[in-house]
Design a protein around this motif. Sequence first.
Motif, PDB file in Angstrom:
ATOM      1  N   PHE A 188       1.025  -0.867   0.295  1.00 40.66           N
ATOM      2  CA  PHE A 188      -0.370   0.178  -0.093  1.00 40.66           C
ATOM      3  C   PHE A 188       0.797   1.116  -0.261  1.00 40.66           C
ATOM      4  O   PHE A 188       0.235   2.251   0.799  1.00 40.66           O
ATOM      5  N   HIS A 189       2.174   0.877  -0.161  1.00 42.75           N
ATOM      6  CA  HIS A 189       2.832   2.149  -0.781  1.00 42.75           C
ATOM      7  C   HIS A 189       2.631   3.392  -1.564  1.00 42.75           C
ATOM      8  O   HIS A 189       1.062   2.656  -2.666  1.00 42.75           O
ATOM      9  N   PRO A 190       2.556   4.450  -1.747  1.00 41.81           N
ATOM     10  CA  PRO A 190       1.925   5.430  -2.209  1.00 41.81           C
ATOM     11  C   PRO A 190       1.299   5.651  -3.681  1.00 41.81           C
ATOM     12  O   PRO A 190       0.417   5.727  -3.774  1.00 41.81           O
ATOM     13  N   VAL A 191       2.138   4.834  -4.633  1.00 42.54           N
ATOM     14  CA  VAL A 191       1.878   4.974  -5.755  1.00 42.54           C
ATOM     15  C   VAL A 191       1.170   4.318  -6.275  1.00 42.54           C
ATOM     16  O   VAL A 191       0.134   3.827  -7.534  1.00 42.54           O
ATOM     17  N   LYS A 192       1.017   3.057  -4.929  1.00 46.92           N
ATOM     18  CA  LYS A 192      -0.182   1.538  -5.601  1.00 46.92           C
ATOM     19  C   LYS A 192      -1.627   2.125  -5.227  1.00 46.92           C
ATOM     20  O   LYS A 192      -1.700   2.984  -5.652  1.00 46.92           O
ATOM     21  N   ASN A 193      -2.144   0.858  -6.340  1.00 44.92           N
ATOM     22  CA  ASN A 193      -3.700   1.169  -6.516  1.00 44.92           C
ATOM     23  C   ASN A 193      -4.342   1.950  -5.176  1.00 44.92           C
ATOM     24  O   ASN A 193      -5.169   2.489  -5.639  1.00 44.92           O
ATOM     25  N   LEU A 194      -3.994   1.351  -4.628  1.00 45.00           N
ATOM     26  CA  LEU A 194      -4.366   1.982  -2.984  1.00 45.00           C
ATOM     27  C   LEU A 194      -3.694   1.945  -1.942  1.00 45.00           C
ATOM     28  O   LEU A 194      -2.477   1.170  -1.358  1.00 45.00           O
ATOM     29  N   THR A 195      -3.522   2.995  -1.196  1.00 47.66           N
ATOM     30  CA  THR A 195      -2.405   3.599  -0.007  1.00 47.66           C
ATOM     31  C   THR A 195      -3.037   3.757   1.260  1.00 47.66           C
ATOM     32  O   THR A 195      -3.929   3.878   1.175  1.00 47.66           O
ATOM     33  N   THR A 196      -1.806   3.464   2.042  1.00 51.94           N
ATOM     34  CA  THR A 196      -1.953   3.776   3.434  1.00 51.94           C
ATOM     35  C   THR A 196      -1.359   4.513   3.509  1.00 51.94           C
ATOM     36  O   THR A 196      -0.240   4.547   4.806  1.00 51.94           O
ATOM     37  N   GLY A 197       0.077   5.243   2.985  1.00 48.36           N
ATOM     38  CA  GLY A 197       1.471   5.736   3.617  1.00 48.36           C
ATOM     39  C   GLY A 197       2.821   4.619   2.979  1.00 48.36           C
ATOM     40  O   GLY A 197       2.940   4.399   1.876  1.00 48.36           O
ATOM     41  N   THR A 249       0.002   0.548  12.045  1.00 47.66           N
ATOM     42  CA  THR A 249      -0.794   1.344  12.298  1.00 47.66           C
ATOM     43  C   THR A 249      -2.312   1.574  12.296  1.00 47.66           C
ATOM     44  O   THR A 249      -3.127   1.127  11.394  1.00 47.66           O
ATOM     45  N   ASP A 250      -3.192   1.295  13.281  1.00 49.32           N
ATOM     46  CA  ASP A 250      -4.672   1.829  13.746  1.00 49.32           C
ATOM     47  C   ASP A 250      -4.685   3.531  12.614  1.00 49.32           C
ATOM     48  O   ASP A 250      -5.966   4.086  11.558  1.00 49.32           O
ATOM     49  N   PHE A 251      -4.393   4.368  12.203  1.00 42.05           N
ATOM     50  CA  PHE A 251      -4.451   5.733  11.610  1.00 42.05           C
ATOM     51  C   PHE A 251      -3.683   5.470  10.080  1.00 42.05           C
ATOM     52  O   PHE A 251      -4.619   5.888   9.157  1.00 42.05           O
ATOM     53  N   GLN A 252      -2.729   4.585  10.002  1.00 40.49           N
ATOM     54  CA  GLN A 252      -2.819   3.384   8.123  1.00 40.49           C
ATOM     55  C   GLN A 252      -4.131   2.662   8.341  1.00 40.49           C
ATOM     56  O   GLN A 252      -4.486   3.676   6.418  1.00 40.49           O
ATOM     57  N   ALA A 253      -4.663   2.331   8.754  1.00 43.77           N
ATOM     58  CA  ALA A 253      -5.340   1.268   8.755  1.00 43.77           C
ATOM     59  C   ALA A 253      -6.393   1.990   8.097  1.00 43.77           C
ATOM     60  O   ALA A 253      -7.909   2.268   6.803  1.00 43.77           O
ATOM     61  N   ALA A 254      -7.346   3.284   8.263  1.00 44.33           N
ATOM     62  CA  ALA A 254      -8.358   4.565   8.614  1.00 44.33           C
ATOM     63  C   ALA A 254      -7.844   5.061   6.893  1.00 44.33           C
ATOM     64  O   ALA A 254      -9.355   5.288   6.319  1.00 44.33           O
ATOM     65  N   ILE A 255      -6.973   5.297   7.341  1.00 46.32           N
ATOM     66  CA  ILE A 255      -6.413   5.604   5.401  1.00 46.32           C
ATOM     67  C   ILE A 255      -7.348   4.697   4.384  1.00 46.32           C
ATOM     68  O   ILE A 255      -7.243   4.760   3.436  1.00 46.32           O
ATOM     69  N   GLY A 256      -6.862   3.032   4.909  1.00 43.73           N
ATOM     70  CA  GLY A 256      -6.815   2.314   3.672  1.00 43.73           C
ATOM     71  C   GLY A 256      -8.969   2.024   3.916  1.00 43.73           C
ATOM     72  O   GLY A 256      -8.677   1.624   2.655  1.00 43.73           O
ATOM     73  N   LEU A 257      -8.850   2.249   4.852  1.00 46.45           N
ATOM     74  CA  LEU A 257     -11.112   2.108   4.690  1.00 46.45           C
ATOM     75  C   LEU A 257     -11.224   2.872   3.594  1.00 46.45           C
ATOM     76  O   LEU A 257     -11.873   2.496   2.656  1.00 46.45           O
ATOM     77  N   VAL A 258     -11.012   4.521   3.962  1.00 49.25           N
ATOM     78  CA  VAL A 258     -11.226   5.590   2.408  1.00 49.25           C
ATOM     79  C   VAL A 258     -10.828   5.003   1.698  1.00 49.25           C
ATOM     80  O   VAL A 258     -11.911   4.533   0.180  1.00 49.25           O
ATOM     81  N   GLN A 259      -9.725   4.408   0.712  1.00 53.16           N
ATOM     82  CA  GLN A 259      -9.378   4.224   0.661  1.00 53.16           C
ATOM     83  C   GLN A 259     -10.033   2.803  -0.976  1.00 53.16           C
ATOM     84  O   GLN A 259     -10.290   2.987  -2.001  1.00 53.16           O
ATOM     85  N   ILE A 260     -10.257   1.878   0.493  1.00 50.76           N
ATOM     86  CA  ILE A 260     -11.124   0.474  -0.442  1.00 50.76           C
ATOM     87  C   ILE A 260     -12.130   0.813  -0.868  1.00 50.76           C
ATOM     88  O   ILE A 260     -12.956   0.480  -1.831  1.00 50.76           O
ATOM     89  N   ASP A 261     -13.021   2.826  -0.316  1.00 48.08           N
ATOM     90  CA  ASP A 261     -14.641   2.892  -0.745  1.00 48.08           C
ATOM     91  C   ASP A 261     -14.327   3.457  -2.575  1.00 48.08           C
ATOM     92  O   ASP A 261     -14.416   3.163  -3.362  1.00 48.08           O
ATOM     93  N   LYS A 262     -13.107   4.414  -2.065  1.00 50.52           N
ATOM     94  CA  LYS A 262     -12.566   5.323  -3.571  1.00 50.52           C
ATOM     95  C   LYS A 262     -12.330   3.978  -4.695  1.00 50.52           C
ATOM     96  O   LYS A 262     -12.273   4.637  -5.651  1.00 50.52           O
ATOM     97  N   LEU A 263     -11.784   2.454  -4.140  1.00 55.12           N
ATOM     98  CA  LEU A 263     -11.220   1.799  -5.304  1.00 55.12           C
ATOM     99  C   LEU A 263     -11.826   1.560  -6.952  1.00 55.12           C
ATOM    100  O   LEU A 263     -11.248   1.987  -7.634  1.00 55.12           O
ATOM    101  N   PRO A 264     -13.372   1.188  -6.101  1.00 54.13           N
ATOM    102  CA  PRO A 264     -13.506   1.604  -7.439  1.00 54.13           C
ATOM    103  C   PRO A 264     -13.871   2.491  -8.824  1.00 54.13           C
ATOM    104  O   PRO A 264     -13.198   2.154 -10.045  1.00 54.13           O
ATOM    105  N   ARG A 265     -13.905   3.517  -7.954  1.00 56.88           N
ATOM    106  CA  ARG A 265     -13.574   5.328  -9.079  1.00 56.88           C
ATOM    107  C   ARG A 265     -11.968   4.694  -9.472  1.00 56.88           C
ATOM    108  O   ARG A 265     -12.201   5.204 -10.690  1.00 56.88           O
ATOM    109  N   LEU A 266     -10.940   4.844  -8.527  1.00 59.30           N
ATOM    110  CA  LEU A 266     -10.049   5.007  -8.844  1.00 59.30           C
ATOM    111  C   LEU A 266      -9.255   3.479 -10.050  1.00 59.30           C
ATOM    112  O   LEU A 266      -8.410   4.246 -10.701  1.00 59.30           O
ATOM    113  N   LYS A 267     -10.176   2.505  -9.797  1.00 61.91           N
ATOM    114  CA  LYS A 267      -9.990   1.628 -10.967  1.00 61.91           C
ATOM    115  C   LYS A 267      -9.870   1.963 -11.943  1.00 61.91           C
ATOM    116  O   LYS A 267      -9.261   1.986 -13.274  1.00 61.91           O
ATOM    117  N   LYS A 268     -11.565   2.820 -12.725  1.00 63.57           N
ATOM    118  CA  LYS A 268     -12.115   3.180 -13.390  1.00 63.57           C
ATOM    119  C   LYS A 268     -11.245   3.889 -14.072  1.00 63.57           C
ATOM    120  O   LYS A 268     -11.476   3.814 -15.228  1.00 63.57           O
TER     121      LYS A 268
END
Length: 389
Positions: A188-197, A249-268
């Motif tokens: 989940f590095h920043p340039v990847k499809n989904l990131t947590t930092g 960390t939990d704050f990375q996981a919190a970023i990841g949760l939003v990114q999962i919500d966004k993933l369909p749009r990011l993928k498109k």
Amino acid sequence: MKDYLPYGRQMIGEEEARRVRDVLESDWLTQGPKLIEFESRLNELCGSQHAVAVSHGTMALYLACRAADLGPGDRFLTSPITFVATANAGLLCGAEPVFVDIDPDTFNMDMAEAARVIRQDKRIKVILPIHLGGRMCEMEELAAVCAVSGVTIIEDACHAIGGCWRDSSEVWHKVGDGACSAMTCFSFHPVKNLTTGEGGAIVTNDDKLAARLRTLRNHGITRDPDQMKKNPEPWHYEMHELSLNGRMTDFQAAIGLVQIDKLPRLKKRRRELVQRYDEAFADLSGVTPQARPADDDTCWHLMIIRTRGRTGLYEHLLEKGIRSQVHYIPVHTQPYYKEHFGTRRGDYPVAEKYYSQALSLPLYPGLSNENQDRVIAAVREFHQAATDD
Ligand SMILES: Cc1ncc(COP(=O)(O)O)c(C=O)c1O
């Protein structure tokens, strides 16, 4: 400083910032409720039964190799065209790398060759196929060969989260559903499809592997009463094997949760951009994009082309304010590998030829059509000038 167009970029917004703030104001900074929620959402996303979130993709690969009991005296197979982290994970377990050359069109490991090597070399315990740029390897034949030979498949899907692929029986699979492997690793590095930092995860359908990965993520320590040799006090814990701190960390996981919500749009958007590039280069004889699967539902992480005059094109793009990248310098040509394993330039000719021609063009969801057109124009201009010479 000149404002360059990057080759990759995260898409982080207000919502991620708000959720990080919520965690920072809570009682749990690491491995708390957000991590549990993130792991459960990863399972939904991947169609897997267990997700173990960790500090990095590198950690995911290393812990997966450990959970597969890869160790001294064993060998593992991987592609020379990957980030060094893939092969290093096996090395850190004390095992010996064996590389398999790549397919010139998909740029992934040549799976027929991998199957041949596995049938011949009984010391191979693990194989790490890499889905380069998100493009799935052809996994089915390999899975059948590995099942017979007792070889564990660990997918390096650091580029591929969010993608789907169709098998030979026309059944669709999510990347990470474990149809053809024991474990699948993500970054989940920043340039990847989904990131947590920074961050990573392993997904698996195997209860024992999941339990082992959780122990390995935490110094080889268990607090599970059923696993402990003795259990006298409530604070008791036991270390059963040597490992590291691989926690997220939990704050990375919190970023990841939003990114999962966004993933369909990011993928498109990633897919739209890849399609625009492919169409724009269709008539350009000096440029060949990575081969797309017949039924393509890939979450494309990279826009890799093979191009005439690669280094010249890289420099030309830079002059135009466009950064590109090369994925990857073949691992077997790295000084460390040459010194320790006797690998040499010339060992994997298809990978080396690919490397001399490969270039990754800007691809990220925030890339506008206008900026993409700038990249396309610069590539066309370079090739036009080369043809006119
Ligand atoms: C193919 C591949 N494997 C492994 C890794 C390692 O992931 P991380 O940077 O999260 O440790 C990366 C990321 O750069 C990668 O691209």
